[in-house]
Design an enzyme around this catalytic site. Sequence first.
Site, mmCIF file in Angstrom:
data_model
loop_
_atom_site.group_PDB
_atom_site.id
_atom_site.type_symbol
_atom_site.label_atom_id
_atom_site.label_comp_id
_atom_site.label_asym_id
_atom_site.label_seq_id
_atom_site.Cartn_x
_atom_site.Cartn_y
_atom_site.Cartn_z
ATOM 1 N N PRO A 22 -16.226 -4.345 1.266
ATOM 2 C CG PRO A 22 -16.602 -3.656 3.468
ATOM 3 C CD PRO A 22 -15.514 -3.820 2.448
ATOM 4 C CG LEU A 23 -19.406 -0.195 1.828
ATOM 5 C CD1 LEU A 23 -19.008 1.207 2.272
ATOM 6 C CD2 LEU A 23 -20.875 -0.444 2.093
ATOM 7 C CE1 TYR B 97 -3.262 -2.778 0.124
ATOM 8 C CE2 TYR B 97 -3.849 -2.137 2.351
ATOM 9 C CZ TYR B 97 -4.054 -2.937 1.249
ATOM 10 O OH TYR B 97 -5.056 -3.878 1.263
#
Length: 323
Positions: free
Chosen positions: A207-208, A53
């Site tokens: 999760p969205l 990241y």
Amino acid sequence: MERRQVGGSGLHVSALGLGTMSWGRDTDADDAAQILRAFLDAGGSLVDTAAAYGDGDAEQMLGDLLDGPVAREELVIATKAGVRHGPEGTRRDASRGGLLGELDASLQRLGTDHVDLFLVACPDPVTPLEETVSALRLAVTSGRARYVGLSNFPAWASARAATLLESTDGIGLAALELEYSLLQRGLEREVGPAAAALGLGLLAWSPLGRGVLTGKYRRSVPADSRGASNRLAGFVEPYVEDAGAASVVEAVATAADGLGRAPLEVALAWLLARPQVASAIVGARTPVHLRGATGAVDLDLPAEVHGALDDVSGLSLGYPERW
């Protein structure tokens, strides 16, 4: 916020996890500090990061916060290794040397002597799984990681890795981290049943539905969204342009209107009620985004709403999953 056991392990995490993929790029140090403090104040504990990241910037930012306003014991830190960026592009490296080398570098950036959960970021088509598992075993026995797991691995490889680790006293896979949402239910075919049989907890990333389940893309692509970003547009596009996904988004929006809640709360509540899910990892880029997500933890969907969302997002199962 509820603490959930990760599978059959002794690891417990908050129902919502905080993702840091945007840290060091879309999220600056000031916003990261505000987000983390707000997350902890809401009862959160799991912070999910990775060596890849921001090429390590996300871990460095988290480490800087641990060196100041946040105590290490407040967090359950999960990090991932196995993806390397270099002059020749991105490559997968789940070799023993690669994984342990990245773990050591992660610990240095984080400013801690251990992580709570160490995950292999993705399958490596070259390195034997036995070697990858040996690195996970050594990460635990050397004290650098308390628990280990896999991310984005298929069911057969997850089951094989769990079997290989079973021979070591007290060490086993704790978690599988995969994309999971109303728009991506693929793990329900085989990974979910395998996790249940093996006692592994599920950590859900995106999760969205890569932000699409918030409803922000129903009419257009907002200028300040990931869908409008040159770097992330390709990540969001598959769900924005999919007709089936649009039907799911509309169903979520309808349910949200009926319940007087936000669409993202409904989407998260549906996911948190799924079997084996220990935590849903939300990648809040701003403090405002985080406040919206934490509203989902107290929402229990009525059975009829949950059933309707199951139906509209239903996964097609066939041979050999259904026989």
